[in-house]
Design a protein around this motif. Structure first.
Motif, PDB file in Angstrom:
ATOM      1  N   LEU A  86       0.833  -1.216   0.000  1.00 26.82           N
ATOM      2  CA  LEU A  86       0.000   0.000   0.000  1.00 26.82           C
ATOM      3  C   LEU A  86       0.860   1.256   0.000  1.00 26.82           C
ATOM      4  CD1 LEU A  86      -2.724  -1.065   2.583  1.00 26.82           C
ATOM      5  CD2 LEU A  86      -3.131  -0.541   0.173  1.00 26.82           C
ATOM      6  N   LEU A  87       1.958   1.215   0.759  1.00 28.67           N
ATOM      7  CA  LEU A  87       2.818   2.394   0.854  1.00 28.67           C
ATOM      8  C   LEU A  87       3.441   2.739  -0.494  1.00 28.67           C
ATOM      9  CD1 LEU A  87       4.315   4.546   2.533  1.00 28.67           C
ATOM     10  CD2 LEU A  87       6.065   2.815   3.019  1.00 28.67           C
ATOM     11  N   VAL A  88       4.014   1.744  -1.169  1.00 29.48           N
ATOM     12  CA  VAL A  88       4.721   2.045  -2.420  1.00 29.48           C
ATOM     13  C   VAL A  88       3.755   2.382  -3.553  1.00 29.48           C
ATOM     14  CG1 VAL A  88       6.725   0.645  -1.802  1.00 29.48           C
ATOM     15  CG2 VAL A  88       4.833  -0.416  -3.031  1.00 29.48           C
ATOM     16  N   THR A  89       2.485   1.988  -3.429  1.00 28.15           N
ATOM     17  CA  THR A  89       1.513   2.369  -4.467  1.00 28.15           C
ATOM     18  C   THR A  89       0.946   3.762  -4.231  1.00 28.15           C
ATOM     19  OG1 THR A  89      -0.238   1.226  -3.222  1.00 28.15           O
ATOM     20  CG2 THR A  89       0.863  -0.003  -4.998  1.00 28.15           C
ATOM     21  N   LYS A  90       1.015   4.252  -3.005  1.00 25.74           N
ATOM     22  CA  LYS A  90       0.484   5.573  -2.696  1.00 25.74           C
ATOM     23  C   LYS A  90       1.527   6.678  -2.839  1.00 25.74           C
ATOM     24  CE  LYS A  90      -3.585   3.986  -1.629  1.00 25.74           C
ATOM     25  NZ  LYS A  90      -4.745   4.245  -2.534  1.00 25.74           N
ATOM     26  N   VAL A  91       2.795   6.326  -2.665  1.00 28.08           N
ATOM     27  CA  VAL A  91       3.855   7.341  -2.739  1.00 28.08           C
ATOM     28  C   VAL A  91       3.995   7.829  -4.169  1.00 28.08           C
ATOM     29  CG1 VAL A  91       6.328   7.744  -2.470  1.00 28.08           C
ATOM     30  CG2 VAL A  91       5.079   6.456  -0.743  1.00 28.08           C
ATOM     31  N   LYS A  92       4.043   9.132  -4.337  1.00 29.47           N
ATOM     32  CA  LYS A  92       4.135   9.713  -5.674  1.00 29.47           C
ATOM     33  C   LYS A  92       5.582   9.913  -6.116  1.00 29.47           C
ATOM     34  CE  LYS A  92      -0.329  10.009  -5.975  1.00 29.47           C
ATOM     35  NZ  LYS A  92      -1.072   9.099  -6.886  1.00 29.47           N
ATOM     36  N   ARG A  93       6.434  10.321  -5.202  1.00 29.04           N
ATOM     37  CA  ARG A  93       7.824  10.605  -5.554  1.00 29.04           C
ATOM     38  C   ARG A  93       8.737   9.644  -4.796  1.00 29.04           C
ATOM     39  NH1 ARG A  93       8.828  16.976  -4.951  1.00 29.04           N
ATOM     40  NH2 ARG A  93      10.804  16.294  -5.912  1.00 29.04           N
ATOM     41  N   GLY A  94       9.704   9.095  -5.506  1.00 30.76           N
ATOM     42  CA  GLY A  94      10.662   8.180  -4.890  1.00 30.76           C
ATOM     43  C   GLY A  94      10.125   6.785  -4.687  1.00 30.76           C
ATOM     44  N   ALA A  95       9.038   6.420  -5.375  1.00 31.17           N
ATOM     45  CA  ALA A  95       8.458   5.087  -5.190  1.00 31.17           C
ATOM     46  C   ALA A  95       9.416   3.997  -5.650  1.00 31.17           C
ATOM     47  CB  ALA A  95       7.136   4.986  -5.948  1.00 31.17           C
ATOM     48  N   SER A  96      10.139   4.228  -6.752  1.00 30.05           N
ATOM     49  CA  SER A  96      11.067   3.209  -7.249  1.00 30.05           C
ATOM     50  C   SER A  96      12.205   2.967  -6.262  1.00 30.05           C
ATOM     51  CB  SER A  96      11.632   3.637  -8.602  1.00 30.05           C
ATOM     52  OG  SER A  96      12.308   4.890  -8.499  1.00 30.05           O
ATOM     53  N   ILE A  97      12.648   4.032  -5.600  1.00 27.97           N
ATOM     54  CA  ILE A  97      13.714   3.878  -4.589  1.00 27.97           C
ATOM     55  C   ILE A  97      13.185   3.074  -3.403  1.00 27.97           C
ATOM     56  CG2 ILE A  97      15.228   5.118  -2.996  1.00 27.97           C
ATOM     57  CD1 ILE A  97      15.302   7.408  -4.988  1.00 27.97           C
ATOM     58  N   LEU A  98      11.959   3.384  -2.973  1.00 37.52           N
ATOM     59  CA  LEU A  98      11.371   2.649  -1.855  1.00 37.52           C
ATOM     60  C   LEU A  98      11.207   1.172  -2.194  1.00 37.52           C
ATOM     61  CD1 LEU A  98       8.619   5.010  -0.392  1.00 37.52           C
ATOM     62  CD2 LEU A  98      10.771   4.319   0.674  1.00 37.52           C
ATOM     63  N   ARG A  99      10.743   0.881  -3.402  1.00 38.05           N
ATOM     64  CA  ARG A  99      10.571  -0.515  -3.806  1.00 38.05           C
ATOM     65  C   ARG A  99      11.900  -1.254  -3.759  1.00 38.05           C
ATOM     66  NH1 ARG A  99       6.925   1.642  -7.817  1.00 38.05           N
ATOM     67  NH2 ARG A  99       8.609   1.600  -9.360  1.00 38.05           N
ATOM     68  N   THR A 100      12.952  -0.602  -4.224  1.00 38.20           N
ATOM     69  CA  THR A 100      14.267  -1.237  -4.209  1.00 38.20           C
ATOM     70  C   THR A 100      14.752  -1.471  -2.798  1.00 38.20           C
ATOM     71  OG1 THR A 100      14.814  -0.136  -6.301  1.00 38.20           O
ATOM     72  CG2 THR A 100      16.642  -1.031  -5.013  1.00 38.20           C
ATOM     73  N   VAL A 101      14.591  -0.464  -1.935  1.00 38.27           N
ATOM     74  CA  VAL A 101      15.051  -0.577  -0.548  1.00 38.27           C
ATOM     75  C   VAL A 101      14.303  -1.689   0.183  1.00 38.27           C
ATOM     76  CG1 VAL A 101      15.103   0.616   1.676  1.00 38.27           C
ATOM     77  CG2 VAL A 101      15.826   1.815  -0.397  1.00 38.27           C
ATOM     78  N   PHE A 102      13.008  -1.789  -0.019  1.00 40.22           N
ATOM     79  CA  PHE A 102      12.219  -2.794   0.682  1.00 40.22           C
ATOM     80  C   PHE A 102      12.432  -4.199   0.102  1.00 40.22           C
ATOM     81  CE2 PHE A 102       9.089   0.797   1.699  1.00 40.22           C
ATOM     82  CZ  PHE A 102       9.688   1.015   2.932  1.00 40.22           C
ATOM     83  N   TYR A 103      12.803  -4.277  -1.169  1.00 41.69           N
ATOM     84  CA  TYR A 103      12.958  -5.594  -1.792  1.00 41.69           C
ATOM     85  C   TYR A 103      14.352  -6.182  -1.584  1.00 41.69           C
ATOM     86  CZ  TYR A 103      12.772  -9.304  -5.271  1.00 41.69           C
ATOM     87  OH  TYR A 103      12.807 -10.519  -5.893  1.00 41.69           O
ATOM     88  N   LEU A 104      15.357  -5.333  -1.445  1.00 42.40           N
ATOM     89  CA  LEU A 104      16.737  -5.833  -1.341  1.00 42.40           C
ATOM     90  C   LEU A 104      16.943  -6.834  -0.202  1.00 42.40           C
ATOM     91  CD1 LEU A 104      18.984  -2.734  -2.191  1.00 42.40           C
ATOM     92  CD2 LEU A 104      18.729  -4.868  -3.489  1.00 42.40           C
ATOM     93  N   PRO A 105      16.379  -6.628   1.002  1.00 43.91           N
ATOM     94  CA  PRO A 105      16.601  -7.633   2.064  1.00 43.91           C
ATOM     95  C   PRO A 105      16.159  -9.035   1.685  1.00 43.91           C
ATOM     96  CG  PRO A 105      15.722  -5.615   3.001  1.00 43.91           C
ATOM     97  CD  PRO A 105      15.645  -5.451   1.511  1.00 43.91           C
ATOM     98  N   TYR A 106      15.141  -9.156   0.831  1.00 44.72           N
ATOM     99  CA  TYR A 106      14.677 -10.477   0.417  1.00 44.72           C
ATOM    100  C   TYR A 106      15.734 -11.214  -0.383  1.00 44.72           C
ATOM    101  CZ  TYR A 106      12.069 -14.002  -2.179  1.00 44.72           C
ATOM    102  OH  TYR A 106      11.648 -15.180  -2.745  1.00 44.72           O
ATOM    103  N   LEU A 107      16.614 -10.462  -1.053  1.00 51.57           N
ATOM    104  CA  LEU A 107      17.643 -11.080  -1.883  1.00 51.57           C
ATOM    105  C   LEU A 107      18.837 -11.592  -1.069  1.00 51.57           C
ATOM    106  CD1 LEU A 107      17.721  -8.550  -4.870  1.00 51.57           C
ATOM    107  CD2 LEU A 107      16.456 -10.705  -4.698  1.00 51.57           C
TER     108      LEU A 107
END
Length: 303
Positions: A86-107
């Motif tokens: 929900l957070l990354v779909t609502k954020v207008k600016r910097g959403a791609s950075i947030l997606r990367t930051v939140f996804y990296l720990p899974y890797l």
């Protein structure tokens, strides 16, 4: 036509027969035998089943821990994954950075991530406890306290929730915006839009996340073993003797017990009994989630 269809299906049928049906049948057979992996198996009937259920207390502790992880860890991962989606779909600016930051720990590989978490939460040298101490707050013994070991492993699982974030993000972006616009015109607030539009629409995805989480968590092994070994100061390897479950069996899971009995103590029959119980529990929980009266299933059929 029938033989042609069987010919195309033969790679799949062969794979299922070799990697699913045969291991399952062999596991059932070995559960009724005494087999130490060196001598031929000897039929003992229900002796292994009686031993596991009545004469081996660690089994019940491991089963309880495994069910705790399945219920608590899966629920929190789904909640946090949906929240981040929900957070990354609502954020207008910097959403791609947030997606990367939140996804990296899974890797991060599970072993590396677990070792890093144990160091971060180390009560003597870890920065987390040092910060808490500087603020005058209690400094927990995260992986050394039996009451905190499972919650600490749950924190580790939540830290790597990037996979669910992406799944929920894709589902949320697929919700028709016209539904939100119509609800907003009718005076629905944010919570009402989430409850009556978002949740019913993405319920099949939630069901998928819960079921795959249950199956994966029922096999929870690596993180609990590494965390217990690191916290105890005994690293499993050549020349070391380490029994999983530190501290006081609080991180002991059924997969750890299956490996310990089968490949460390060479009691293959009892290990097969536990494997079958774990299989039955996983199938039972999956069947419960997929039952016809479940709201998730009904929503998936009507959406």
């Amino acid at each position: 036509m029938r033989w042609r269809a069987l010919a195309f299906l033969s790679p799949w049928l062969l794979g299922v027969a070799i990697f699913l049906i045969y291991p399952l049948v062999a596991t059932i057979w070995f559960s009724f035998t005494y087999y130490d992996q060196f001598n031929p198996p000897v039929w003992v009937g229900l002796r292994n089943w009686v031993y596991v259920f009545t004469e081996y207390p660690p089994f019940w502790q491991a089963l309880g821990n495994t069910l705790w992880f399945v219920v608590i860890m899966v629920a929190l991962r789904v909640v946090f994954g949906l929240g981040l989606g929900l957070l990354v779909t609502k954020v207008k600016r910097g959403a791609s950075i947030l997606r990367t930051v939140f996804y990296l720990p899974y890797l991060a590989p599970p072993v590396v991530a677990t070792i890093g978490f144990v160091f971060l939460l180390n009560p003597a040298t870890g920065p987390v406890d040092q910060i808490l101490g500087s603020l005058g707050l209690p400094e927990p013994n995260w992986f050394g306290d039996p009451s905190l070991a499972k919650p600490s492993l749950t924190l580790l699982a939540i830290w790597g929730v990037g996979d669910l974030m992406l799944i929920f993000m894709a589902a949320l972006l697929d919700v028709p915006t016209s539904l939100y616009e119509a609800a907003e015109l009718d005076g629905a607030g944010a919570w009402q839009r989430f409850r009556f539009i978002t949740l019913p629409t993405i319920r099949p995805v939630i069901l998928f996340a819960v079921i795959t989480g249950v199956i994966a968590t029922a096999q929870y092994y690596t993180q609990a073993l590494i965390a217990g070994a690191m916290a105890s100061g005994i690293l499993p390897g050549s020349g070391s003797s380490f029994e999983p479950g530190y501290p006081d069996g609080s991180t002991l899971t059924v997969p750890q017990l299956v490996y310990s009995l089968g490949f460390q103590h060479f009691n293959t029959g009892a290990a097969c009994v536990m494997a079958l119980v774990l299989f039955a529990v996983s199938m039972g929980l999956t069947g419960f989630l997929l039952r016809p009266k479940a709201g998730l299933v009904d929503a998936g059929r009507t959406s």
